[in-house]
Design a protein around this motif. Sequence first.
Motif, short mmCIF file in Angstrom:
data_model
loop_
_atom_site.label_atom_id
_atom_site.label_comp_id
_atom_site.label_asym_id
_atom_site.label_seq_id
_atom_site.Cartn_x
_atom_site.Cartn_y
_atom_site.Cartn_z
N THR A 26 8.92 -0.91 -3.06
CA THR A 26 9.23 -2.18 -2.45
C THR A 26 8.28 -2.49 -1.46
O THR A 26 7.73 -3.56 -1.61
N VAL A 27 7.86 -1.17 -0.60
CA VAL A 27 6.77 -1.55 0.38
C VAL A 27 5.56 -2.03 -0.30
O VAL A 27 4.87 -2.85 0.11
N LEU A 28 5.14 -0.98 -1.23
CA LEU A 28 3.80 -1.21 -1.76
C LEU A 28 3.62 -2.78 -2.52
O LEU A 28 2.75 -3.19 -2.49
N HIS A 29 4.68 -3.07 -3.33
CA HIS A 29 4.60 -4.41 -4.10
C HIS A 29 4.46 -5.58 -2.99
O HIS A 29 3.76 -6.42 -3.27
N SER A 30 5.27 -5.37 -1.86
CA SER A 30 5.08 -6.44 -0.56
C SER A 30 3.78 -6.55 -0.23
O SER A 30 3.34 -7.82 -0.17
N ALA A 31 3.05 -5.20 -0.07
CA ALA A 31 1.81 -5.29 0.51
C ALA A 31 0.78 -5.69 -0.41
O ALA A 31 -0.10 -6.57 -0.22
N VAL A 32 1.14 -5.53 -1.85
CA VAL A 32 0.23 -6.10 -2.81
C VAL A 32 0.13 -7.70 -2.79
O VAL A 32 -0.69 -8.33 -2.73
N ASP A 33 1.50 -7.95 -2.79
CA ASP A 33 1.60 -9.73 -2.98
C ASP A 33 1.14 -10.31 -1.87
O ASP A 33 1.02 -11.58 -1.90
N ASP A 34 1.45 -9.65 -0.37
CA ASP A 34 1.06 -10.45 0.68
C ASP A 34 -0.36 -10.51 1.06
O ASP A 34 -0.65 -11.12 2.16
N GLY A 35 -1.26 -9.72 0.46
CA GLY A 35 -2.81 -9.55 0.82
C GLY A 35 -3.59 -9.85 -0.19
O GLY A 35 -3.35 -10.45 -1.24
N VAL A 36 -4.98 -9.76 0.11
CA VAL A 36 -6.06 -10.10 -0.52
C VAL A 36 -7.00 -9.09 -0.67
O VAL A 36 -6.88 -8.33 0.53
N GLY A 37 -7.90 -8.79 -1.43
CA GLY A 37 -8.80 -7.74 -1.37
C GLY A 37 -8.20 -6.29 -1.73
O GLY A 37 -7.32 -6.17 -2.22
N ASP A 38 -8.98 -5.45 -1.36
CA ASP A 38 -8.57 -4.11 -1.58
C ASP A 38 -7.41 -3.46 -0.75
O ASP A 38 -7.40 -3.94 0.14
N LEU A 39 -6.51 -2.91 -1.51
CA LEU A 39 -5.43 -2.21 -0.58
C LEU A 39 -5.74 -0.80 -0.52
O LEU A 39 -5.74 -0.24 -1.43
N VAL A 40 -5.84 -0.34 0.46
CA VAL A 40 -6.01 1.09 0.67
C VAL A 40 -5.00 1.70 1.19
O VAL A 40 -3.90 1.44 1.87
N LEU A 41 -4.56 2.96 0.40
CA LEU A 41 -3.46 3.87 0.35
C LEU A 41 -4.15 5.13 1.02
O LEU A 41 -4.81 5.92 0.34
N ASP A 42 -3.71 5.52 2.29
CA ASP A 42 -4.26 6.72 2.99
C ASP A 42 -3.28 7.68 2.78
O ASP A 42 -2.21 7.44 3.08
N LEU A 43 -3.64 8.69 1.84
CA LEU A 43 -2.37 9.61 1.58
C LEU A 43 -2.71 10.98 2.38
O LEU A 43 -2.00 12.13 1.90
N THR A 44 -3.46 10.90 3.53
CA THR A 44 -3.80 12.17 4.15
C THR A 44 -2.53 12.85 4.83
O THR A 44 -2.45 14.19 4.98
N GLU A 45 -1.44 11.99 5.08
CA GLU A 45 -0.10 12.79 5.62
C GLU A 45 0.78 13.05 4.34
O GLU A 45 2.03 13.45 4.90
N LEU A 46 0.65 12.83 3.27
CA LEU A 46 1.27 13.05 2.12
C LEU A 46 1.63 14.56 1.72
O LEU A 46 0.55 15.19 1.43
N ASP A 47 2.71 14.76 1.65
CA ASP A 47 2.83 16.47 1.41
C ASP A 47 2.95 16.65 -0.01
O ASP A 47 2.46 17.93 -0.57
N SER A 48 3.73 15.82 -0.74
CA SER A 48 3.85 16.09 -1.97
C SER A 48 4.26 14.69 -2.79
O SER A 48 4.72 13.70 -2.35
N TRP A 49 4.07 14.75 -4.26
CA TRP A 49 4.73 13.59 -5.04
C TRP A 49 4.98 14.35 -6.33
O TRP A 49 4.56 15.50 -6.84
N ASP A 50 5.98 13.63 -6.83
CA ASP A 50 6.30 14.07 -8.29
C ASP A 50 6.01 13.14 -9.32
O ASP A 50 5.33 12.10 -8.76
#
Length: 107
Positions: A26-50
């Motif tokens: 939900t958050v990512l789709h809103s960010a994509v829909d509401d902006g222009v240009g590159d959308l940067v995802l900073d993953l430095t605080e991400l512990d893990s993903w499945d």
Amino acid sequence: MHIRGDHVELVVGGRLDVRSAADARTVLHSAVDDGVGDLVLDLTELDSWDATGLGVIMGAHRRAGRAGRRLVLRGVPAQMQRLLVATRLHRILAIEGGLAAESLPRV
């Protein structure tokens, strides 16, 4: 899992997994829909993903492409870099600064 930021840059932290996937999507789709240009995802605080979390990232990547934007990953932890290489997604996703040499397969 937590996500903070705006439609230009988001910092993703904690665990991006099956339990947090719907909120993250939900958050990512809103960010994509509401902006222009590159959308940067900073993953430095991400512990893990499945696999589900990786699917959320790929879904945001596709949505960004349809919107004329580019999803750019920043600060991908080494363990997650290895997963991107193993799945060959490093060839599809934009990764700021590239990947660490130890993540790349040996030839």
